[in-house]
Design an enzyme around this catalytic site. Structure first.
Site, mmCIF file in Angstrom:
data_model
loop_
_atom_site.group_PDB
_atom_site.id
_atom_site.type_symbol
_atom_site.label_atom_id
_atom_site.label_comp_id
_atom_site.label_asym_id
_atom_site.label_seq_id
_atom_site.Cartn_x
_atom_site.Cartn_y
_atom_site.Cartn_z
ATOM 1 N N PHE A 114 0.861 -1.188 0.000
ATOM 2 C CA PHE A 114 0.000 0.000 0.000
ATOM 3 C C PHE A 114 0.893 1.232 0.000
ATOM 4 O O PHE A 114 1.743 1.384 0.873
ATOM 5 C CB PHE A 114 -0.925 0.028 1.227
ATOM 6 C CG PHE A 114 -1.969 1.104 1.111
ATOM 7 C CD1 PHE A 114 -3.170 0.863 0.462
ATOM 8 C CD2 PHE A 114 -1.728 2.375 1.607
ATOM 9 C CE1 PHE A 114 -4.120 1.870 0.320
ATOM 10 C CE2 PHE A 114 -2.672 3.396 1.467
ATOM 11 C CZ PHE A 114 -3.879 3.132 0.821
ATOM 12 N N ASP A 170 9.288 2.615 1.817
ATOM 13 C CA ASP A 170 8.103 3.348 2.252
ATOM 14 C C ASP A 170 7.894 3.010 3.730
ATOM 15 O O ASP A 170 7.406 1.936 4.073
ATOM 16 C CB ASP A 170 6.893 2.921 1.410
ATOM 17 C CG ASP A 170 5.591 3.570 1.882
ATOM 18 O OD1 ASP A 170 5.562 4.111 3.006
ATOM 19 O OD2 ASP A 170 4.594 3.511 1.129
ATOM 20 N N LYS A 202 2.380 9.873 8.370
ATOM 21 C CA LYS A 202 1.624 9.386 9.544
ATOM 22 C C LYS A 202 2.172 9.940 10.859
ATOM 23 O O LYS A 202 1.937 11.090 11.187
ATOM 24 C CB LYS A 202 1.593 7.860 9.522
ATOM 25 C CG LYS A 202 0.635 7.320 8.435
ATOM 26 C CD LYS A 202 0.314 5.868 8.672
ATOM 27 C CE LYS A 202 -0.551 5.252 7.595
ATOM 28 N NZ LYS A 202 -1.967 5.460 7.804
HETATM 29 C C1 LIG Z 1 2.861 2.296 3.844
HETATM 30 C C2 LIG Z 1 1.963 3.406 3.443
HETATM 31 N N1 LIG Z 1 2.352 4.232 2.457
HETATM 32 C C3 LIG Z 1 1.584 5.269 2.077
HETATM 33 C C4 LIG Z 1 0.376 5.508 2.663
HETATM 34 C C5 LIG Z 1 -0.465 6.672 2.213
HETATM 35 O O1 LIG Z 1 -0.399 7.662 3.162
HETATM 36 P P1 LIG Z 1 -1.465 8.878 3.160
HETATM 37 O O2 LIG Z 1 -2.789 8.294 3.494
HETATM 38 O O3 LIG Z 1 -0.924 9.812 4.200
HETATM 39 O O4 LIG Z 1 -1.412 9.459 1.801
HETATM 40 C C6 LIG Z 1 -0.078 4.677 3.687
HETATM 41 C C7 LIG Z 1 -1.386 4.901 4.328
HETATM 42 O O5 LIG Z 1 -1.949 4.049 4.968
HETATM 43 C C8 LIG Z 1 0.742 3.605 4.094
HETATM 44 O O6 LIG Z 1 0.359 2.767 5.060
#
Ligand SMILES: Cc1ncc(COP(=O)(O)O)c(C=O)c1O
Length: 397
Positions: free
Chosen positions: A135, A220, A249
């Site tokens: 994700f 990520d 986050k």
């Molecule tokens: C690993 C990861 N990357 C990116 C994102 C996307 O982040 P945002 O919702 O702040 O755009 C998330 C959101 O859950 C995530 O868990």
């Protein structure tokens, strides 16, 4: 007069599937607890989806926001800004010294920046390899990076150049690399996909593969970074440094922020005009983020996360062995973990937990995810586990 739920249901687009009567409306928070409109108290094992790493309304975050809000709220990136400079320093020095950072407003934006940088790094190399079950966000490029067709289908045609390896299977990645590959993007711990932890040999293998092919390794750490794994960054668990690291986050202590940290070799790839964000590096948000990072870096904080993570793992493993018909396995590291179920009861268990004053998260019908605040006390953890134990009995044979 309409109540809050009625107003939301009438005026906000229903992308979150909230359920009237089952979904509380939260109005106040302190430490590991939140309260709803009826003053019902909930123990929070979710932290606003891994955001509230210091719990709710931590005094250091509240006073950083207050002080900066009284001084200067926004300037734009046409000017220098103290909080942005200080945050950049603490972030870089505590992740990839010698590197630099780009500040954005969310995880998806941090990943967009990483994708753009990887594409610009070597002309002709534009493809990015990500993973099944990953994700990375909801913008068009990051939803394409996200290896879950259910999020992609309605938005085709997607962005060109993405392919998906199998998590923890190095050969599957090697097969995808070609002379147009720009980089590999991976969550060292897949969060939203169900909490899958990357193997040590897999991460080391990806590093060697990227070095051999001259392509970028992008971690990520939007969900698994910021102390959640018991280290400030999950990559520290592997002794492997990525070329680009994305965070969001927990980085803002509840305010929206995203960051892409770039290793020394790649700090000049993006040049003036290549990328920008109106709110990126906003002084109030950066002040909150500084307060969070300074707290996480205090002596003993992160070892405390490891200890509490061990407690959570031991107790969840015990619950699984006590309810062998229901529990399947524990996965996780530190305070990001999941309990997978044999029976499709995750949503029902989540609902029962909410009713009993405990916020947890169900991923699909089989996985319960736990992301408590990193500041949670052992006795609060034990209280929550008691509730889970009690509810598991109801769903066990
Ligand atoms: C690993 C990861 N990357 C990116 C994102 C996307 O982040 P945002 O919702 O702040 O755009 C998330 C959101 O859950 C995530 O868990």
């Amino acid at each position: 007069m309409k109540n809050i739920q009625e107003l939301e249901n009438q005026y906000t687009i229903n992308t979150y599937n909230r359920q009237p009567g089952l979904t509380p409306c939260l109005v106040r928070g302190e430490g590991s607890y939140v309260w709803d409109t009826g003053d019902k108290k909930y123990l929070d094992f979710l932290s606003g989806l891994a955001v509230n790493v210091l719990g709710h309304c931590h005094p250091a975050v509240v006073s950083a926001i207050n002080e900066q809000a009284q001084q200067l709220i926004h300037t734009s990136n046409l000017y220098y800004s103290g909080p942005q400079a200080e945050l950049a320093e603490i972030l870089v020095e505590n992740s990839m010294p010698g590197g630099k950072v780009f500040l954005a407003n969310s995880g998806a934006e941090a990943n967009e920046a990483a994708i753009k940088l990887a594409r610009k790094n070597k002309p002709g190399r534009y493809k990015i390899i990500t993973f099944e079950g990953s994700f990375h966000g909801r913008t068009l490029a990051t939803v394409t990076a996200t290896g879950q067709p259910k999020y992609q289908k309605p938005f085709a045609p997607l962005v060109e150049g993405f392919s998906y390896g199998i998590f923890n299977d190095l050969e599957s990645v090697e097969r995808l690399v070609d002379d147009q590959t720009a980089g590999i993007m991976i969550e060292p711990i897949q969060g939203e996909g169900g909490v899958y932890v990357a193997d040590d040999s897999f991460i080391k293998g990806l590093r060697s593969l990227c070095d051999r092919e001259g392509i970028l390794l992008i971690f990520d750490e939007v969900q698994c970074g910021m102390g959640r794994s018991g280290k400030l960054w999950a990559f520290e668990n592997y002794g492997v440094m990525p070329d680009l690291l994305t965070a969001a986050k927990g980085l803002g202590g509840g305010l929206p922020i995203g960051a892409m940290v770039v290793r020394d070799k790649f700090t000049d790839v993006l040049q003036p005009g290549d990328h920008a964000s109106t709110f990126g590096g906003n002084p109030v948000v950066c002040s909150a983020s500084l307060a969070v990072l300074r707290t996480l870096l205090e002596e003993g904080f992160l070892t405390g996360v490891e200890d509490k993570g061990d407690l959570l793992r031991q107790e969840l493993e015990k619950i699984i062995s006590d309810h062998a018909d229901l529990g399947y396995e524990y996965r996780g590291r530190g305070l990001i973990c999941a309990l997978e179920l044999k029976k499709p009861e995750a949503k029902n268990i989540q609902g029962r937990c909410t009713a009993e004053g405990l916020l947890i998260n169900a991923i699909g019908e089989h996985i319960l995810r736990f992301l408590p605040p990193l500041t949670i006390s052992k006795s609060e953890l034990e209280d929550g586990l008691k509730t889970i134990r009690r509810i598991m009995v109801e769903f066990s044979a």
